[in-house]
Structure formats: structure tokens, C-alpha cells
Write a protein that holds these residues in place. Structure first.
Motif, PDB file in Angstrom:
ATOM      1  N   SER A  19      30.472  35.113  44.554  1.00  0.00           N
ATOM      2  CA  SER A  19      31.147  33.811  44.647  1.00  0.00           C
ATOM      3  C   SER A  19      30.599  32.852  43.600  1.00  0.00           C
ATOM      4  N   ARG A  20      29.281  32.852  43.444  1.00  0.00           N
ATOM      5  CA  ARG A  20      28.675  31.951  42.450  1.00  0.00           C
ATOM      6  C   ARG A  20      29.176  32.280  41.048  1.00  0.00           C
ATOM      7  N   ASP A  21      29.237  33.578  40.737  1.00  0.00           N
ATOM      8  CA  ASP A  21      29.664  33.966  39.390  1.00  0.00           C
ATOM      9  C   ASP A  21      31.140  33.644  39.170  1.00  0.00           C
ATOM     10  N   TYR A  22      31.955  33.837  40.224  1.00  0.00           N
ATOM     11  CA  TYR A  22      33.372  33.501  40.078  1.00  0.00           C
ATOM     12  C   TYR A  22      33.540  31.994  39.882  1.00  0.00           C
ATOM     13  N   ARG A  23      32.719  31.233  40.602  1.00  0.00           N
ATOM     14  CA  ARG A  23      32.795  29.778  40.465  1.00  0.00           C
ATOM     15  C   ARG A  23      32.328  29.336  39.080  1.00  0.00           C
ATOM     16  N   LEU A  37      44.430  30.968  33.889  1.00  0.00           N
ATOM     17  CA  LEU A  37      44.664  31.988  34.909  1.00  0.00           C
ATOM     18  C   LEU A  37      43.632  33.087  34.719  1.00  0.00           C
ATOM     19  N   VAL A  38      43.156  33.615  35.851  1.00  0.00           N
ATOM     20  CA  VAL A  38      42.205  34.728  35.800  1.00  0.00           C
ATOM     21  C   VAL A  38      42.937  35.991  36.246  1.00  0.00           C
ATOM     22  N   GLY A  39      42.947  37.012  35.405  1.00  0.00           N
ATOM     23  CA  GLY A  39      43.465  38.322  35.797  1.00  0.00           C
ATOM     24  C   GLY A  39      42.273  39.256  35.908  1.00  0.00           C
ATOM     25  N   PHE A  42      41.290  45.447  37.041  1.00  0.00           N
ATOM     26  CA  PHE A  42      41.183  46.471  38.086  1.00  0.00           C
ATOM     27  C   PHE A  42      40.377  47.680  37.638  1.00  0.00           C
ATOM     28  N   LYS A  43      40.530  48.074  36.374  1.00  0.00           N
ATOM     29  CA  LYS A  43      39.885  49.330  35.992  1.00  0.00           C
ATOM     30  C   LYS A  43      38.364  49.235  36.059  1.00  0.00           C
ATOM     31  N   THR A  44      37.832  47.998  35.959  1.00  0.00           N
ATOM     32  CA  THR A  44      36.377  47.837  35.959  1.00  0.00           C
ATOM     33  C   THR A  44      35.778  48.204  37.312  1.00  0.00           C
ATOM     34  N   ASN A  45      36.487  47.852  38.368  1.00  0.00           N
ATOM     35  CA  ASN A  45      36.076  48.236  39.721  1.00  0.00           C
ATOM     36  C   ASN A  45      37.173  47.795  40.679  1.00  0.00           C
ATOM     37  N   SER A  46      37.917  48.755  41.204  1.00  0.00           N
ATOM     38  CA  SER A  46      39.061  48.395  42.040  1.00  0.00           C
ATOM     39  C   SER A  46      38.788  48.621  43.522  1.00  0.00           C
ATOM     40  N   LEU A  47      37.538  48.507  43.910  1.00  0.00           N
ATOM     41  CA  LEU A  47      37.175  48.585  45.322  1.00  0.00           C
ATOM     42  C   LEU A  47      38.062  47.613  46.117  1.00  0.00           C
ATOM     43  N   PRO A  48      38.759  48.099  47.151  1.00  0.00           N
ATOM     44  CA  PRO A  48      39.703  47.224  47.848  1.00  0.00           C
ATOM     45  C   PRO A  48      39.080  45.919  48.349  1.00  0.00           C
ATOM     46  N   TRP A  49      37.891  45.975  48.907  1.00  0.00           N
ATOM     47  CA  TRP A  49      37.266  44.723  49.369  1.00  0.00           C
ATOM     48  C   TRP A  49      37.122  43.742  48.204  1.00  0.00           C
ATOM     49  N   LEU A  50      36.656  44.266  47.080  1.00  0.00           N
ATOM     50  CA  LEU A  50      36.372  43.405  45.936  1.00  0.00           C
ATOM     51  C   LEU A  50      37.634  42.727  45.408  1.00  0.00           C
ATOM     52  N   LYS A  56      41.732  36.239  47.042  1.00  0.00           N
ATOM     53  CA  LYS A  56      41.618  35.046  47.885  1.00  0.00           C
ATOM     54  C   LYS A  56      41.110  33.853  47.089  1.00  0.00           C
ATOM     55  N   LYS A  57      40.331  34.131  46.072  1.00  0.00           N
ATOM     56  CA  LYS A  57      39.808  33.049  45.242  1.00  0.00           C
ATOM     57  C   LYS A  57      40.790  32.643  44.140  1.00  0.00           C
ATOM     58  N   GLY A  58      41.942  33.323  44.095  1.00  0.00           N
ATOM     59  CA  GLY A  58      42.976  32.904  43.166  1.00  0.00           C
ATOM     60  C   GLY A  58      43.195  33.814  41.976  1.00  0.00           C
ATOM     61  N   ALA A  59      42.494  34.939  41.916  1.00  0.00           N
ATOM     62  CA  ALA A  59      42.661  35.827  40.765  1.00  0.00           C
ATOM     63  C   ALA A  59      43.966  36.615  40.858  1.00  0.00           C
ATOM     64  N   MET A  60      44.556  36.874  39.693  1.00  0.00           N
ATOM     65  CA  MET A  60      45.670  37.816  39.603  1.00  0.00           C
ATOM     66  C   MET A  60      45.078  39.209  39.366  1.00  0.00           C
ATOM     67  N   ALA A  61      45.938  40.233  39.460  1.00  0.00           N
ATOM     68  CA  ALA A  61      45.479  41.605  39.251  1.00  0.00           C
ATOM     69  C   ALA A  61      45.836  42.046  37.842  1.00  0.00           C
ATOM     70  N   GLU A  62      44.826  42.337  37.034  1.00  0.00           N
ATOM     71  CA  GLU A  62      45.097  42.853  35.693  1.00  0.00           C
ATOM     72  C   GLU A  62      45.083  44.371  35.772  1.00  0.00           C
ATOM     73  N   VAL A  63      46.243  44.988  35.571  1.00  0.00           N
ATOM     74  CA  VAL A  63      46.361  46.437  35.761  1.00  0.00           C
ATOM     75  C   VAL A  63      46.857  47.101  34.482  1.00  0.00           C
ATOM     76  N   VAL A  64      46.451  48.359  34.306  1.00  0.00           N
ATOM     77  CA  VAL A  64      46.800  49.061  33.073  1.00  0.00           C
ATOM     78  C   VAL A  64      47.415  50.437  33.317  1.00  0.00           C
ATOM     79  N   SER A  65      47.921  50.649  34.525  1.00  0.00           N
ATOM     80  CA  SER A  65      48.660  51.883  34.778  1.00  0.00           C
ATOM     81  C   SER A  65      49.568  51.637  35.968  1.00  0.00           C
ATOM     82  N   ASP A  66      50.508  52.566  36.155  1.00  0.00           N
ATOM     83  CA  ASP A  66      51.405  52.464  37.293  1.00  0.00           C
ATOM     84  C   ASP A  66      50.627  52.632  38.609  1.00  0.00           C
ATOM     85  N   ASP A  67      49.606  53.474  38.604  1.00  0.00           N
ATOM     86  CA  ASP A  67      48.789  53.654  39.809  1.00  0.00           C
ATOM     87  C   ASP A  67      48.055  52.361  40.161  1.00  0.00           C
TER      88      ASP A  67
END
Ligand SMILES: *Cc1c(COP(=O)(O)O)cnc(C)c1O
Length: 406
Positions: A19-23, A37-39, A42-50, A56-67
Motif C-alpha cells: 500500500s505504501r509503495d502504491y501510494r 492512469l496506472v495499468g 499482469f505478466k510481472t505477477n498476476s497472483l489473483p489477490w495481488l 481496488k486502489k484504482g489500477a487498470m490491468a495491463e495485459v499482453v495476451s488473450d489469456d
């Protein structure tokens, strides 16, 4: 429960640190540009919790494949909350993101064909696209880029004129506008100068092609959480200073796609020593973690770590000149690091690796041991957010001889 009671190996993500780093990221973007905007990459670490935490903090999902696109949708991101990048998009998700008004940075000729067809099929709708630019960053920052003089392979090349042609082609489509430029470039140095060069390139392209951009996407590749290295508040004021020459926050949004810089400080990997053996002149420590867990691309020369000793503390133990810390796999290359002049380690001691959040969990193989547990530390307590994989998860989607897939 005492953290020592948890069964190794496991990853821990510290929620407060994250949270501190995101802030720190959003505060420095707010202070230096305001419109951003923050995207999250996902490829760096797509752990569902993360990713849901960052959403929730407002980030968009930056994705690079259909999966990755499907994963983002599965985890609750709407199409307009997606930043779709990379050269291997699929047509269906390409269209969905564009129709919904997400951010899509085109990378390759076939996407121009798809775009023309989509715009023609929806003449009543106006489409906004971004263009991934390939440019000679090495020339601007000698010795700092990942590929050096060989150059990168992503995007439309500025130097050979392909970028000019694709801009011209897209601008000919009546209901499409070039809304953004995507300038992500990977560098070894991750220096502020690299991002200043990227911002300078955005200004140059805007002038040269008379672009009216509603966003400039700087991509990812920042440092974070490393002593003596830049942090977000070093990058964005420097970038903003350059962008202000050609852009204003009122009309142009700054898009960033951080990955590893957000996770470094918050993440650790806890391993235990399971056996100690002497062979020849060598002292081997066999641990239940592996190089595959924290250095899957086998490039890290050193690791940040600390020890959690069981019983006798370091001062009470003999110092050994050399101990080879090795992993659980039965591959000889699975030697994690050479421990010089440290206290003698014994079965039950723990080695805790730091800064292991990026390009680790998402790159782990299912080799010999399956994915380890992942915990989140919240208010001093560990909460399990991904249970270790067992044979049960391993066989999912598989047939055994004689079975038919349902
Ligand atoms: C890998 C990647 C990122 C994230 O990079 P980090 O080094 O993890 O910050 C962002 N954008 C794109 C297009 C990428 O390929």
C-alpha cells in the motif's frame, strides 16, 4: 500463530508495504502531472489477490495476451479497465477492448487490418487507439538498454519509417483517432535518464507528426525499493518537466505500467534448510526453496536475504568460509547462492529472500515441487491467499489413459 510455525517454502506479500509503495506511485504522479492512469503489468505477477488488491486502489490491468485478458475479466476488470499491449493479441479481445473504450496500443500490421474492419463495421462509433513506438533508445542512452545496439522488436519502428506509414494509415480511417503513443522500452539501468529520453521522444513525435494525444504511455521498467536506486518520486517530476514542453495535464493523461517496482519491497520468499552435507571440500545446504522460485530465468548474480536461525544465534556459531545454498530440485544448476563467511547453518534454519515479487511467482515451473503457498501479511498476521498446488491441481485439465475429458 508465530510465523515460524508456517511450513516452508512460501511467499509473503506485506500488505502495508505494498500500500505504501502504491501510494508513493500515485502521490508522485499526482504531484508532478495530476492526470494519470496506472495499468498494473499482469505478466510481472498476476497472483489473483495481488491484482484484485491493486484494482481496488484504482489500477487498470495491463495485459499482453488473450489469456491475461481473460484472467483480468475473470478477476473483475471491465473491458474499459484494460490496457491491452503486445504483439500477440487475439482479434476478439482486441475488438472488445476497443469497443468498450479501454486503452489499446497497437503493435503490428495485422492489428491495423483488424482496426480498419472494426471501424467499418461500426461507422457510428468513434475509436481511439494508441500506437506502440519502436525507437532507438540505445542511441539516446548508450549502454543502458536491454538489447543494446541490436534494438528491441516491439512496436512500429520510427527510424525505418514504418511508424510514419502506420500513423498515416490509421488517420485515414474516418472514425478512428490516434489517441496515444506507447513508448515502453526495457532497460538494464532503469535510470531516470531513460524515462527522460522516453518523454523527449513523445515530444518529438508529437511535433513531427502533429499529433493530438489524449495520453502518453511511458510503460513500465522503473526501479523501486532498492537502496541507492531511483524511486517513483525521482522519475515523474523529471518526466513531467520534459513533457510540459509539448503537453499539458489538462489534455494529456500520463499512463504508467509499473510491475516489479511496486512489488519489490513488499515480497519475501521463506525457505528452510532441510539437510546439510559435506562432499569433498564443499558444504552443501539443501533447502526446500529453489532457484526456480526466485530466479526462474537464471540471471540473478546475488540475492538479498536475511537469516532466521533456530536455537543458537549467529554470534554463538562458528563462521564458515563457504557454504553452498542449493535448492530442492535435482538439477545441479539449482544452486541459489554461495554464502561466504557466514554462521554455520543447520537443519531447521530459515533463509528469507527479499525483493522477490516480480517475475517469480508468475514464472515458476511445475518442476519437482508444485507452486508454493502464498501468504499476505496483514496487521502482523499471515493470511493464506494461494494454497500450494498439490497433485490435485496438477492433474486438472488432464486425461489419464482411458478417461475422457468432461
Ligand atoms: C514488462 C512490461 C511492463 C512492466 O515492466 P516492469 O519492469 O515489471 O516494471 C510494462 N509494460 C509492458 C508493455 C511490459 O512489457
Amino acid at each position: 500463530m508465530d510465523e515460524r510455525a508456517y511450513q516452508t517454502p512460501y511467499f509473503v506479500i506485506d500488505e502495508e508495504q505494498l500500500s505504501r509503495d502504491y501510494r508513493m506511485l500515485t502521490d508522485s504522479l499526482k504531484n508532478s502531472w495530476g492526470n494519470f492512469l496506472v495499468g498494473y503489468s499482469f505478466k510481472t505477477n498476476s497472483l489473483p489477490w495481488l491484482v484484485t488488491f491493486l484494482k481496488k486502489k484504482g489500477a487498470m490491468a495491463e495485459v499482453v495476451s488473450d489469456d491475461e485478458y481473460a484472467l483480468a475479466r475473470r478477476l473483475g476488470f471491465a473491458d474499459r479497465e484494460i490496457v491491452y499491449n503486445g504483439p500477440v493479441k487475439k482479434r476478439d479481445s482486441f475488438e472488445r477492448v476497443l469497443l468498450a473504450g479501454g486503452i489499446l496500443n497497437m503493435d503490428g500490421r495485422r492489428e491495423t487490418d483488424w482496426l480498419e474492419a472494426l471501424a467499418k463495421a461500426h461507422p457510428e462509433q468513434h475509436f481511439r487507439v494508441g500506437i506502440r513506438v519502436n525507437f532507438d533508445l540505445e542511441k539516446l542512452c548508450p549502454g543502458q538498454t536491454t538489447m543494446g545496439e541490436a534494438g528491441g522488436r516491439f512496436g512500429f519502428s520510427y527510424e525505418n519509417g514504418v511508424l510514419a506509414r502506420v500513423l498515416e494509415r490509421v488517420r485515414r480511417i474516418p472514425n478512428v483517432s490516434v489517441a496515444g503513443l506507447h513508448l515502453h522500452s526495457s532497460s538494464k539501468s532503469r535510470s531516470v535518464a531513460v524515462f527522460e529520453a522516453i518523454a523527449g521522444m513523445a515530444c518529438r513525435l508529437k511535433r513531427e507528426f502533429a499529433l493530438e494525444l489524449s495520453y502518453v504511455d511511458l510503460g513500465g521498467g522503473y526501479c523501486g525499493g532498492l537502496k541507492g536506486r531511483p524511486e517513483y518520486p525521482d522519475y515523474f517530476p523529471a518526466v513531467a518537466k520534459i513533457l510540459r514542453k509539448e503537453f499539458s495535464p489538462e489534455s494529456t493523461c500520463l499512463v504508467v505500467e509499473p510491475g516489479i517496482s511496486l512489488l519489490s519491497k513488499a515480497s519475501t520468499f521463506v525457505t528452510g534448510v532441510v539437510d546439510v552435507r559435506d562432499i569433498g571440500k564443499e558444504r552443501y545446504l539443501i533447502t526446500d526453496g529453489s532457484r526456480f522460485n526466485i530466479d526462474p530465468t537464471m540471471i540473478k548474480p546475488t540475492h538479498l536475504f536475511h537469516l532466521e536461525l533456530q536455537g543458537k544465534q549467529a554470534e554463538e556459531r562458528p563462521v564458515l568460509p563457504h557454504q553452498c545454498v542449493s535448492g530442492y530440485s535435482c538439477m545441479e544448476v539449482d544452486r541459489i547462492f554461495e554464502f561466504y563467511d557466514g554462521p554455520e547453518l543447520c537443519e531447521g534454519d530459515r533463509i528469507v529472500y527479499e525483493n522477490v515479487g516480480g517475475y517469480t511467482m508468475s514464472l515458476n515451473p511445475l518442476f519437482i515441487q508444485y507452486f508454493p503457498d502464498v501468504y499476505v501479511r496483514r496487521q502482523g498476521k499471515l493470511q493464506l491467499v494461494r494454497r500450494r498446488w498439490t497433485a490435485e491441481q496438477y492433474v486438472q485439465n488432464s486425461l489419464t489413459d482411458g478417461e475422457e475429458l468432461a
